[in-house]
Write a protein that holds these residues in place. Structure first.
Motif, PDB file in Angstrom:
ATOM      1  N   PRO A 285       0.845  -1.207   0.000  1.00 31.14           N
ATOM      2  CA  PRO A 285       0.000   0.000   0.000  1.00 31.14           C
ATOM      3  C   PRO A 285       0.879   1.256   0.000  1.00 31.14           C
TER       4      PRO A 285
ATOM      5  N   GLN B 241       2.089   6.413   3.935  1.00 34.38           N
ATOM      6  CA  GLN B 241       1.487   7.572   4.601  1.00 34.38           C
ATOM      7  C   GLN B 241       2.172   7.687   5.953  1.00 34.38           C
TER       8      GLN B 241
ATOM      9  N   ASP C 257      -3.697  11.026  10.297  1.00 32.39           N
ATOM     10  CA  ASP C 257      -4.754  11.885   9.775  1.00 32.39           C
ATOM     11  C   ASP C 257      -5.566  12.451  10.941  1.00 32.39           C
TER      12      ASP C 257
ATOM     13  N   THR D  78      -4.489   4.438  11.709  1.00 31.19           N
ATOM     14  CA  THR D  78      -4.910   3.210  11.030  1.00 31.19           C
ATOM     15  C   THR D  78      -4.492   3.166   9.562  1.00 31.19           C
ATOM     16  N   ARG D  79      -4.277   4.349   8.928  1.00 30.64           N
ATOM     17  CA  ARG D  79      -3.816   4.321   7.535  1.00 30.64           C
ATOM     18  C   ARG D  79      -2.334   4.658   7.414  1.00 30.64           C
TER      19      ARG D  79
ATOM     20  N   CYS E 264       1.533   4.190   7.148  1.00 28.13           N
ATOM     21  CA  CYS E 264       2.243   3.091   6.504  1.00 28.13           C
ATOM     22  C   CYS E 264       3.645   3.554   6.106  1.00 28.13           C
TER      23      CYS E 264
ATOM     24  N   GLY F  96       2.448  -0.938   9.151  1.00 30.31           N
ATOM     25  CA  GLY F  96       1.286  -0.089   8.931  1.00 30.31           C
ATOM     26  C   GLY F  96       0.102  -0.458   9.782  1.00 30.31           C
TER      27      GLY F  96
ATOM     28  N   GLU G 178      -6.031  -0.178   8.379  1.00 27.21           N
ATOM     29  CA  GLU G 178      -6.596   0.245   7.099  1.00 27.21           C
ATOM     30  C   GLU G 178      -5.590   0.053   5.970  1.00 27.21           C
ATOM     31  N   ALA G 179      -4.323   0.297   6.243  1.00 28.27           N
ATOM     32  CA  ALA G 179      -3.284   0.066   5.229  1.00 28.27           C
ATOM     33  C   ALA G 179      -3.146  -1.424   4.954  1.00 28.27           C
TER      34      ALA G 179
ATOM     35  N   ASN H  62      -5.391  -3.647   5.214  1.00 29.02           N
ATOM     36  CA  ASN H  62      -6.561  -4.147   4.490  1.00 29.02           C
ATOM     37  C   ASN H  62      -6.413  -4.015   2.983  1.00 29.02           C
ATOM     38  N   GLU H  63      -5.472  -3.194   2.528  1.00 27.21           N
ATOM     39  CA  GLU H  63      -5.242  -3.029   1.097  1.00 27.21           C
ATOM     40  C   GLU H  63      -4.390  -4.161   0.526  1.00 27.21           C
TER      41      GLU H  63
END
Length: 521
Positions: free
Chosen positions: A217, A220, A224, A231-232, A234, A260, A263-264, A266-267
């Motif tokens: 992924p 990041q 945020d 959670t995102r 990475c 990560g 959410e990362a 999960n990609e």
């Protein structure tokens, strides 16, 4: 006289083919063969026909010579040296079928090979045969087409169980489609992979199109502004080659990975339970084989990590499901190198101070907000004009302490263990008294507890007196029971006489407004 040991050829073919159960392993083997043949595109077609399933794999590689085709059908006669398939076992999965048809063009010749009923014949202890016909083909016309009909998995092969989503995750997790080789070799050949399923199998999309490269992924590094700011997040850890010494010489491990949030992660594709797919994976041919999460320190949850450590000197089991040379010095030293490398990753300020601290602060903030909201809801639900009434055993004990301001004598709780059958020890007029605790006295009988295990029952109120009267009428645990609410006592007769005192907290609180107690008479 010297003799050579003999091999039961049929049994060997049967044993090797039996190691493979999943029809998707046909795809894994075919993709590796196509890549080794120099293919830039592979098309996999799965059809559900009246006669059974058809799995067709077509590639635009350089095809197979007559000798290559012989190795394809032979056992342990691979013409490969180090890549997947050098043992000559993988293609034997094709033998678990009703028919194998191979068309391959190589150097102006097209070879058409057919093997009928291979699985049935092996089980009849007969070595299956194949027939090859050779025809001319146009120069430059290359490629291979393999058709497997009627594949027999252990539980029967149902093509409808295959979906684009399932195949995609399998490809990226178990096959060369999930290779990390491109992180170490800029010139690694890209191969396009197309999967085409019958509409009756999966009509959610027209085709699945992917490549032979696994990518992480996007990075990041900053949190945020959401409730879950980490959670995102990475971070990629670039490809690194490390040489290490062992008793057999020098080997190289190629490591690449990421850290990560959920959410990362999960990609990423996963095959199986998502939560246990992460951590550190050993790989060969840059394809993941087996987890070694023990190389991470106990302070670091493996779930934040996804690293692939490729070592070509690992030896794999016949079905590529396990590392075989775990007892070797190489395996031991490899794990030491990985532990050393991942300790540095875990000490990276980004991981410790940015990612983990952001995650921890957000968890504490959410917990505080949740507690505040819960407290506000509780405060709003309380009507100060309502008389207090407990809803659980802890609140009964709280009410008991409060009742000491109203009652003639003081009863205090010296010990309380909620998970014990007799949970409370009360201090009553200088005497320690084991006590059951209930909101209503009737609960003691409904819970079917013995009457001889404590000398006191502490309750908020009696509950339904008609229920108590029924126990008096019918007896309890094979004995007679007398419930004397005037004297706040239960007298139980069964071989011996046992008296249990009842303490009703609601009456203690209402001492100034005390009314005559009800009678069971």
């Amino acid at each position: 006289m010297k003799q050579h040991p003999e091999v039961n050829e049929v049994q060997e073919f049967l044993e090797i083919a039996s190691d493979f159960e999943d029809p998707l392993e046909i795809i894994r083997e075919s993709l590796s063969n196509a890549y080794d043949a120099g293919a830039t595109e592979v098309v996999i077609t799965i059809r559900d026909t009246a006669a059974g399933s058809d799995i067709i794999i077509e590639d635009d590689g350089h095809g197979m010579s007559r000798d290559d085709l012989k190795s394809f059908f032979d056992l342990g006669n691979s013409r490969k040296t180090d890549s997947i398939g050098h043992k000559g076992h993988g293609t034997k999965i094709f033998y678990k079928s009703d028919r194998i048809v191979v068309d391959t063009a190589h150097n102006g010749s097209n070879y058409h090979a057919v093997m009928d009923q291979p699985w049935e014949k092996l089980n009849e202890k007969t070595l299956p045969e194949y027939e090859v016909t050779e025809t001319e083909t146009r120069p430059g016309n290359t490629g291979t087409r393999i058709q497997i009909s009627g594949f027999r998995s252990g539980e029967g092969f149902d093509p409808e169980s295959l979906t684009y989503d399932k195949i995609h995750h399998y490809l990226k997790w178990k096959t060369i489609a999930g290779s990390t080789a491109h992180y170490f070799d800029d010139d690694q050949r890209k191969m396009d992979i197309v999967v085409d399923l019958d509409e009756e199998i999966d009509d959610s999309q027209e085709q699945l199109v992917t490549t032979n490269q696994l990518t992480f992924p996007s990075e990041q590094l900053e949190p945020d502004n959401s409730d879950f700011p980490a959670t995102r997040m990475c971070k990629h850890y670039p490809a690194r080659e490390i040489e290490f010494e062992h008793d057999g010489g020098t080997s190289t491990v190629e490591i690449v990975g990421m850290v990560g949030g959920k959410e990362a992660r999960n990609e990423l594709p996963t095959y199986g339970r998502h939560s246990v797919q992460f951590g550190v994976w050993l790989a060969k041919d840059h394809i993941k084989v087996e987890q070694v999460n023990e190389v991470l320190s106990h302070d670091n949850e493996f779930i934040h990590f996804f690293f692939i450590a490729n070592c070509q000197d690992l030896e794999l089991s016949a079905n590529r499901g396990k590392v075989r040379n775990k007892a070797s010095s190489l395996y031991k030293e490899l794990k030491q190198e990985l532990k050393h490398y991942l300790t540095k990753v875990a000490e990276d300020p980004w991981f410790k101070e940015d990612y983990l601290e952001t995650r921890k602060r957000a968890q504490l903030r959410r917990r505080a907000q949740s507690q505040t909201t819960s407290l506000e809801e509780r405060l709003e639900s309380i009507d100060t004009n309502d008389r207090f009434k407990p809803t659980n055993r802890s609140e009964v004990l709280l009410a008991l302490e409060r009742s000491n301001n109203e009652a003639d004598n003081s009863i205090t709780v010296k010990e309380y263990k909620a998970d014990h059958e007799v949970p409370a020890i009360l201090l009553d007029d200088g005497t320690l008294r084991p006590s059951h605790v209930y909101v209503e006295l009737t609960e003691h009988f409904e819970d079917d507890y013995p009457l001889g295990s404590a000398d006191t029952i502490l309750c908020w109120s009696y509950g339904d007196i008609d229920i108590l009267r029924e126990y008096e009428r019918n007896g309890y645990h094979g004995g007679d029971v007398e419930i004397n609410l005037q004297d706040n006592q239960i007298i139980y007769h069964h071989e011996n006489r046992h008296t249990v005192d009842i303490i009703t907290v609601s009456d203690r609180l209402a001492a100034l407004e005390h009314q005559p107690l009800p009678s069971l008479d």
